[in-house]
Enzyme design. Structure first.
Site, mmCIF file in Angstrom:
data_model
loop_
_atom_site.group_PDB
_atom_site.id
_atom_site.type_symbol
_atom_site.label_atom_id
_atom_site.label_comp_id
_atom_site.label_asym_id
_atom_site.label_seq_id
_atom_site.Cartn_x
_atom_site.Cartn_y
_atom_site.Cartn_z
ATOM 1 N N SER A 103 -18.270 -4.390 -21.978
ATOM 2 C CA SER A 103 -19.009 -3.515 -22.622
ATOM 3 C C SER A 103 -20.399 -2.935 -21.819
ATOM 4 C CB SER A 103 -19.388 -4.320 -23.935
ATOM 5 O OG SER A 103 -20.169 -5.435 -23.466
ATOM 6 N N GLY A 139 -20.044 -5.540 -14.882
ATOM 7 C CA GLY A 139 -20.685 -6.603 -15.632
ATOM 8 C C GLY A 139 -20.659 -8.082 -15.325
ATOM 9 N N ALA A 140 -21.102 -9.008 -16.110
ATOM 10 C CA ALA A 140 -20.749 -10.333 -15.910
ATOM 11 C C ALA A 140 -21.145 -11.215 -17.215
ATOM 12 C CB ALA A 140 -21.574 -10.940 -14.647
ATOM 13 N N LYS A 143 -17.390 -14.180 -14.417
ATOM 14 C CA LYS A 143 -16.750 -13.046 -15.140
ATOM 15 C C LYS A 143 -15.353 -13.244 -15.591
ATOM 16 C CE LYS A 143 -16.845 -9.031 -12.646
ATOM 17 N NZ LYS A 143 -17.201 -8.560 -14.046
ATOM 18 N N GLY A 144 -14.913 -12.292 -16.303
ATOM 19 C CA GLY A 144 -13.468 -12.672 -16.743
ATOM 20 C C GLY A 144 -13.479 -12.922 -18.082
ATOM 21 N N GLU A 169 -10.733 -6.940 -11.147
ATOM 22 C CA GLU A 169 -12.067 -6.850 -10.735
ATOM 23 C C GLU A 169 -12.382 -7.717 -9.383
ATOM 24 O OE1 GLU A 169 -13.839 -9.038 -13.988
ATOM 25 O OE2 GLU A 169 -14.095 -7.071 -15.190
ATOM 26 N N LYS A 188 -27.638 -13.064 -19.828
ATOM 27 C CA LYS A 188 -26.440 -13.537 -18.948
ATOM 28 C C LYS A 188 -26.974 -14.651 -17.936
ATOM 29 C CE LYS A 188 -23.610 -10.590 -21.274
ATOM 30 N NZ LYS A 188 -22.889 -9.693 -20.338
HETATM 31 O O1 DER Z 1 -14.548 -9.771 -18.310
HETATM 32 C C1 DER Z 1 -15.328 -9.114 -17.357
HETATM 33 O O2 DER Z 1 -15.209 -9.573 -16.246
HETATM 34 C C2 DER Z 1 -16.741 -8.453 -17.944
HETATM 35 O O3 DER Z 1 -16.947 -7.661 -16.733
HETATM 36 C C3 DER Z 1 -17.548 -9.313 -18.431
HETATM 37 O O4 DER Z 1 -18.018 -10.387 -17.286
HETATM 38 C C4 DER Z 1 -18.679 -8.585 -18.962
HETATM 39 O O5 DER Z 1 -18.541 -8.188 -20.123
HETATM 40 P P1 DER Z 1 -19.618 -7.645 -21.072
HETATM 41 O O6 DER Z 1 -20.359 -6.612 -20.164
HETATM 42 O O7 DER Z 1 -18.947 -6.817 -22.119
HETATM 43 O O8 DER Z 1 -20.741 -8.561 -21.338
#
Ligand code: DER
Length: 234
Positions: free
Chosen positions: A30, A86-87, A98-99, A107, A125
C-alpha cells in the site's frame, strides 16, 4: 494524518529521487502503490521521461500497466538504478522485514539488483529489533511437504520462541505466491540475535526458497511521521 496519508508523503518524497532515463524497481504494497501512482502521474505530465519499470509483483505489474509505465524485467535489465518499496518493519540498522504482502522473493531479487534501494514507511514500521512487532516474518517455501519445512523452520528458531504458521488465502486454502510457492509466517517471541546467522540457518533448509529479512539492502529509509519526514541513510 492518517496512516495512508503518511505512506503517501513518504512515497512522494522517494519519487523525488527518480530521474528521467532511470530503470526503476517498482515495489509492492500500500505504500509502494503511492510511489507507482506518482511515477505514472509524472510520466503523464511529461515531468519524467524514458523510465523503465521492473515490477516486484504481478499486482504492481498490473498497476504500472494501467498507468502506462513502460515495463521490462531483470533478464533485460540485470542492473536497476533505483528501487522504491515499503517494509513491514525497519530496525535501527535499516534492516527490514518485508513480505507480509507475499511478494518477498521478487522484491528481494529486484532490490538485490539495485544500485539504490529507497525504503518508504510510515513511523509505525520502526522497531527496535526485527520480529519485534509480534507480527509475522514471512518465509517463501516450496509446497512439497510444506509441514516438514514449517516444522524445520520452527525448530531452527526455537530459541526465539518461534511459532510457524502456513499462510492461508481467503477461503482457508494455502496462499500461493506469484511464483507458485507457499508462505510460512514465523511469529517470534524474542529477538533472533545475530540476524545474519538466523538468515543463513533459514536458507540452509532445503525446502526454503527465501525469507523476508532484507539485511543491509536498503540504502535509504524515508520515514513519514506526525512530526514530519525523516530520511535515514546507510
Ligand atoms: O509485502 C511487502 O513486502 C510490502 O512491501 C510490505 O513490506 C509493506 O506493505 P505496506 O506498504 O502495505 O505496509
Amino acid at each position: 494524518l492518517t496512516q495512508d496519508e503518511l505512506k503517501k508523503i513518504a512515497a512522494y518524497k522517494a519519487v523525488e529521487f527518480v530521474e528521467s532515463g532511470m530503470v526503476l524497481g517498482l515495489g509492492t504494497g500500500s505504500t509502494a502503490k503511492h510511489a507507482v501512482d506518482r511515477i505514472g502521474e509524472l510520466l503523464r505530465l511529461g515531468k519524467l521521461k524514458n523510465i523503465v519499470g521492473i515490477p516486484t509483483s504481478k499486482k504492481t505489474q498490473e498497476q504500472a500497466l494501467s498507468l502506462g509505465i513502460p515495463l521490462s524485467d531483470l533478464n533485460s535489465h540485470p542492473t536497476v538504478d533505483l528501487a522504491i518499496d515499503g517494509a513491514d518493519e525497519v530496525d535501527p540498522h535499516l534492516n527490514l522485514v518485508k513480505g507480509r504482502g507475499g511478494s518477498l522473493l521478487r522484491e528481494k531479487m529486484v532490490e538485490g539488483a539495485c544500485k539504490k534501494f529507497v525504503c518508504i514507511v510510515d513511523e509505525s514500521k520502526l522497531v527496535n529489533h526485527l520480529g519485534g512487532s509480534g507480527l509475522a516474518m514471512p518465509v517463501e517455501i516450496v509446497p512439497f511437504c510444506w509441514e516438514f519445512t514449517a516444522r524445520k523452520l520452527q525448530n531452527t528458531l526455537e530459541d526465539s520462541g518461534c511459532v510457524a504458521k502456513l499462510r492461508n488465502g481467503a477461503k482457508g486454502e494455502p496462499f500461493v505466491t506469484d511464483n507458485g510457492n507457499y508462505i510460512v509466517d514465523l511469529y517470534l517471541q524474542k529477538s533472533m540475535g545475530d540476524l545474519r546467522a538466523a538468515s543463513d540457518a533459514i536458507l540452509r533448509i532445503a525446502g526454503v526458497v527465501e525469507h523476508g529479512m532484507f539485511l543491509d539492502m536498503a540504502t535509504t529509509v524515508i520515514v513519514a511521521g506526525e512530526l514530519g519526514i525523516t530520511i535515514k541513510n546507510k
